[in-house]
Design a protein around this motif. Structure first.
Motif, PDB file in Angstrom:
ATOM      1  N   SER A 179       0.830  -1.207   0.000  1.00  0.00           N
ATOM      2  CA  SER A 179       0.000   0.000   0.000  1.00  0.00           C
ATOM      3  C   SER A 179       0.865   1.258   0.000  1.00  0.00           C
ATOM      4  O   SER A 179       0.550   2.235  -0.664  1.00  0.00           O
ATOM      5  CB  SER A 179      -0.978  -0.021   1.173  1.00  0.00           C
ATOM      6  N   VAL A 180       1.989   1.228   0.728  1.00  0.00           N
ATOM      7  CA  VAL A 180       2.881   2.392   0.753  1.00  0.00           C
ATOM      8  C   VAL A 180       3.553   2.589  -0.603  1.00  0.00           C
ATOM      9  O   VAL A 180       3.672   3.714  -1.089  1.00  0.00           O
ATOM     10  CB  VAL A 180       3.948   2.228   1.868  1.00  0.00           C
ATOM     11  N   LEU A 181       3.958   1.479  -1.225  1.00  0.00           N
ATOM     12  CA  LEU A 181       4.622   1.569  -2.535  1.00  0.00           C
ATOM     13  C   LEU A 181       3.633   1.697  -3.685  1.00  0.00           C
ATOM     14  O   LEU A 181       4.038   1.811  -4.834  1.00  0.00           O
ATOM     15  CB  LEU A 181       5.507   0.342  -2.762  1.00  0.00           C
ATOM     16  N   LYS A 182       2.333   1.637  -3.361  1.00  0.00           N
ATOM     17  CA  LYS A 182       1.263   1.724  -4.350  1.00  0.00           C
ATOM     18  C   LYS A 182       1.406   0.632  -5.419  1.00  0.00           C
ATOM     19  O   LYS A 182       1.286   0.884  -6.614  1.00  0.00           O
ATOM     20  CB  LYS A 182       1.195   3.108  -4.966  1.00  0.00           C
ATOM     21  N   VAL A 183       1.670  -0.587  -4.960  1.00  0.00           N
ATOM     22  CA  VAL A 183       1.780  -1.751  -5.839  1.00  0.00           C
ATOM     23  C   VAL A 183       0.418  -2.426  -5.877  1.00  0.00           C
ATOM     24  O   VAL A 183      -0.134  -2.773  -4.839  1.00  0.00           O
ATOM     25  CB  VAL A 183       2.860  -2.734  -5.322  1.00  0.00           C
ATOM     26  N   ASP A 184      -0.135  -2.586  -7.073  1.00  0.00           N
ATOM     27  CA  ASP A 184      -1.456  -3.199  -7.205  1.00  0.00           C
ATOM     28  C   ASP A 184      -1.403  -4.712  -6.997  1.00  0.00           C
ATOM     29  O   ASP A 184      -2.277  -5.292  -6.374  1.00  0.00           O
ATOM     30  CB  ASP A 184      -2.062  -2.900  -8.579  1.00  0.00           C
ATOM     31  N   ASN A 185      -0.392  -5.353  -7.537  1.00  0.00           N
ATOM     32  CA  ASN A 185      -0.267  -6.801  -7.431  1.00  0.00           C
ATOM     33  C   ASN A 185       0.759  -7.137  -6.344  1.00  0.00           C
ATOM     34  O   ASN A 185       1.959  -7.034  -6.551  1.00  0.00           O
ATOM     35  CB  ASN A 185       0.163  -7.386  -8.783  1.00  0.00           C
ATOM     36  N   ILE A 186       0.252  -7.537  -5.187  1.00  0.00           N
ATOM     37  CA  ILE A 186       1.136  -7.818  -4.047  1.00  0.00           C
ATOM     38  C   ILE A 186       2.056  -9.005  -4.331  1.00  0.00           C
ATOM     39  O   ILE A 186       3.165  -9.072  -3.818  1.00  0.00           O
ATOM     40  CB  ILE A 186       0.314  -8.022  -2.761  1.00  0.00           C
ATOM     41  N   ASN A 187       1.607  -9.936  -5.176  1.00  0.00           N
ATOM     42  CA  ASN A 187       2.449 -11.084  -5.531  1.00  0.00           C
ATOM     43  C   ASN A 187       3.706 -10.640  -6.258  1.00  0.00           C
ATOM     44  O   ASN A 187       4.770 -11.233  -6.086  1.00  0.00           O
ATOM     45  CB  ASN A 187       1.676 -12.088  -6.380  1.00  0.00           C
ATOM     46  N   GLN A 188       3.578  -9.614  -7.071  1.00  0.00           N
ATOM     47  CA  GLN A 188       4.735  -9.074  -7.793  1.00  0.00           C
ATOM     48  C   GLN A 188       5.807  -8.617  -6.793  1.00  0.00           C
ATOM     49  O   GLN A 188       6.990  -8.852  -6.991  1.00  0.00           O
ATOM     50  CB  GLN A 188       4.287  -7.906  -8.669  1.00  0.00           C
TER      51      GLN A 188
END
Length: 160
Positions: free
Chosen positions: A135-144
């Motif tokens: 959420s902090v890095l604004k990554v949509d795919n947490i698996n990535q």
């Protein structure tokens, strides 16, 4: 102090009661689980249910404390796969503490090994730290994000 702070900020006792009720609702299930686990495992331990397990583990490992430490880390690793630290400690400590006491091993070592293995495995996508990092890095795919962590986790497990 929190009540005084809330009153200073202009919140009334009705608001404070709502805050307390909301907080209580959030922790009630976990508190009940802890109370049940403490009573349940206390009764099981006092009744001697763990004695055969302890004797079996001592026979299996021949009292080798290094093997016990490795097994503790493995148990902590697998118990933490659900992503909840409370479950890890509630499962492993009551089962292993009698063994550690019998072999005169430090209970601090038990907690250290469980916490170490749990911390390494807690970086799974369904664990809290990865969700917060994504959420902090604004990554949509947490698996990535997790795929990059897997080698570090494997090294950490081997080192633990």
């Amino acid at each position: 102090i929190p009540i005084i702070g809330a009153l200073v900020l202009g919140h009334g006792f009705g608001d404070i009661r709502k805050y307390v009720d909301s907080g209580f609702d959030q922790v009630f299930n976990v508190a009940v689980m802890f109370i049940f686990a403490i009573i349940y495992f206390g009764i099981i331990s006092d009744s001697g249910l763990f004695r055969p397990l302890v004797k079996g583990m001592i026979k299996l490992t021949r009292g080798n404390i290094i093997i016990i430490a490795i097994v503790t880390t493995i148990i902590g690793t697998f118990a933490q796969l659900d992503g909840a630290g409370a479950t890890t400690f509630l499962l492993a400590i009551p089962a292993l503490l009698p063994l550690y006491r019998t072999l005169k091993m430090s209970p601090y070592l038990l907690v250290l090994l469980l916490a170490l293995s749990a911390a390494i495995i807690n970086m799974v996508p369904w664990g809290g730290p990865m969700a917060r990092t994504a959420s902090v890095l604004k990554v949509d795919n947490i698996n990535q994000l997790w795929y990059n962590i897997i080698p570090i986790q494997l090294i950490g497990i081997v080192l633990a």
